[in-house]
Design a protein around this motif. Structure first.
Motif, PDB file in Angstrom:
ATOM      1  N   ALA A  55      -7.864   7.400  -0.011  1.00 50.32           N
ATOM      2  CA  ALA A  55      -9.243   7.063  -0.358  1.00 50.32           C
ATOM      3  C   ALA A  55      -9.650   5.703   0.195  1.00 50.32           C
ATOM      4  O   ALA A  55     -10.781   5.510   0.626  1.00 50.32           O
ATOM      5  CB  ALA A  55      -9.412   7.078  -1.874  1.00 50.32           C
ATOM      6  N   MET A  56      -8.742   4.741   0.152  1.00 47.93           N
ATOM      7  CA  MET A  56      -8.938   3.454   0.809  1.00 47.93           C
ATOM      8  C   MET A  56      -7.875   3.355   1.898  1.00 47.93           C
ATOM      9  O   MET A  56      -6.753   2.901   1.631  1.00 47.93           O
ATOM     10  CB  MET A  56      -8.832   2.309  -0.190  1.00 47.93           C
ATOM     11  N   PRO A  57      -8.164   3.796   3.093  1.00 53.38           N
ATOM     12  CA  PRO A  57      -7.131   3.997   4.121  1.00 53.38           C
ATOM     13  C   PRO A  57      -6.245   2.793   4.381  1.00 53.38           C
ATOM     14  O   PRO A  57      -5.014   2.915   4.434  1.00 53.38           O
ATOM     15  CB  PRO A  57      -7.950   4.366   5.365  1.00 53.38           C
ATOM     16  N   CYS A  58      -6.843   1.630   4.529  1.00 51.39           N
ATOM     17  CA  CYS A  58      -6.050   0.441   4.862  1.00 51.39           C
ATOM     18  C   CYS A  58      -5.135   0.035   3.714  1.00 51.39           C
ATOM     19  O   CYS A  58      -3.934  -0.214   3.906  1.00 51.39           O
ATOM     20  CB  CYS A  58      -6.966  -0.719   5.250  1.00 51.39           C
ATOM     21  N   ASN A  59      -5.699  -0.035   2.512  1.00 50.60           N
ATOM     22  CA  ASN A  59      -4.892  -0.440   1.356  1.00 50.60           C
ATOM     23  C   ASN A  59      -3.834   0.597   0.993  1.00 50.60           C
ATOM     24  O   ASN A  59      -2.812   0.262   0.394  1.00 50.60           O
ATOM     25  CB  ASN A  59      -5.799  -0.706   0.156  1.00 50.60           C
ATOM     26  N   CYS A  60      -4.087   1.861   1.334  1.00 50.55           N
ATOM     27  CA  CYS A  60      -3.083   2.901   1.075  1.00 50.55           C
ATOM     28  C   CYS A  60      -1.982   2.874   2.124  1.00 50.55           C
ATOM     29  O   CYS A  60      -0.787   2.831   1.791  1.00 50.55           O
ATOM     30  CB  CYS A  60      -3.748   4.276   1.054  1.00 50.55           C
ATOM     31  N   LEU A  61      -2.361   2.872   3.391  1.00 51.74           N
ATOM     32  CA  LEU A  61      -1.377   2.992   4.476  1.00 51.74           C
ATOM     33  C   LEU A  61      -0.512   1.755   4.644  1.00 51.74           C
ATOM     34  O   LEU A  61       0.577   1.838   5.215  1.00 51.74           O
ATOM     35  CB  LEU A  61      -2.088   3.323   5.782  1.00 51.74           C
ATOM     36  N   VAL A  62      -0.972   0.601   4.154  1.00 50.62           N
ATOM     37  CA  VAL A  62      -0.148  -0.604   4.281  1.00 50.62           C
ATOM     38  C   VAL A  62       1.166  -0.456   3.511  1.00 50.62           C
ATOM     39  O   VAL A  62       2.149  -1.135   3.800  1.00 50.62           O
ATOM     40  CB  VAL A  62      -0.935  -1.852   3.796  1.00 50.62           C
TER      41      VAL A  62
END
Length: 270
Positions: A50-57
């Protein structure tokens, strides 16, 4: 040592997860909405992105943990040194899915775990420093040394885990516990650096401390940065704080493994 490290970390993790999923922490102040984060939710993506950057980090924590779990330069490493390194690496691995689950579900239990697990991770830095200092201390009987280290490690981690109880007593209880853990870890790191470090370990220590500061500051400035600078609207302060956290982990590994090697070499020469 891998099995022993995994069993100890997983046992503690399961216990904390079980407690976090009870009603014990219903009054703990945690954020349970996407408005808490500056990164805009992408409605067309599934919850785990849902929040790509905060999830994928969080993938970076997994890569970090796997790298240090199978550290390519571990040849000749003492069994106890391997254990303290592998426990720290497993902590990084176990932490990643907790943070990811928090973002995907916005449930209270993962939010509590996201806070709670931070404390024993910082406490393990103290355990590792204690181990380095014991390596540099005069020889004692092997059995007594093993029992003493195990008792110290278990006691310190237990106190660290229990310190999250401050979150039940005050809205800022967790913040107080975290500040105390960070300050104690930094103080201990400076002490062992002065006693046994060199220019290389000093560089690692400064980089770890710098990223620790970035981890705190960027998270606190998440919305402020996004409101003022276009660059921080997708790659937000919270995202960069997690990058700093991964780097903090990495340079802590560098600092502690180098000090451990120095202590082992010095001990072999005695």
């Amino acid at each position: 040592m891998m099995k022993l490290a995994f069993s100890h970390v997983s046992l503690a993790f399961v216990l904390i997860v079980a407690l976090a999923n009870t009603g014990l922490f219903e009054r703990v102040a945690v954020d349970l909405s996407y408005e808490h984060y500056a990164e805009q939710r992408v409605a067309s993506l599934p919850p785990f992105l849902a929040m790509p950057c905060n999830c994928l980090v969080n993938v970076a924590y997994v890569i970090l943990g796997l790298y240090w779990l199978s550290w390519p330069r571990a040849a000749g490493e003492a069994a106890r040194s391997r254990y303290v390194r592998q426990v720290f690496a497993l902590m990084a691995l176990f932490y990643a899915p907790v943070q990811w689950t928090r973002l995907a579900s916005l449930r209270r239990a993962p939010a509590v775990l996201d806070q709670w697990l931070t404390l024993p991770i910082f406490a393990w830095v103290l355990v590792w420093i204690h181990y380095v200092e014991r390596l540099r201390s005069p020889e004692r009987s092997g059995t007594r040394r093993r029992a003493s280290f195990a008792g110290f490690a278990a006691s310190l981690e237990a106190v660290s885990v229990l310190s999250y109880g401050l979150a039940l007593l005050h809205e800022r209880g967790f913040d107080a516990a975290l500040v105390f853990h960070v300050a104690l870890a930094l103080h201990s790191a400076v002490r062992v650096q002065r006693a046994a470090g060199d220019s290389r370990t000093l560089r690692y220590l400064l980089l770890a401390a710098l990223n620790c500061g970035g981890f705190v500051a960027l998270k606190l400035l998440d919305h402020w940065l996004a409101d003022r600078f276009w660059f921080f609207r997708r790659f937000t302060g919270h995202f960069w704080s997690k990058v700093c956290d991964v780097l903090q982990f990495h340079f802590s590994f560098r600092f502690l493994t180098t000090l451990t090697r120095h202590a082992e070499v010095s001990r072999q020469r005695e």
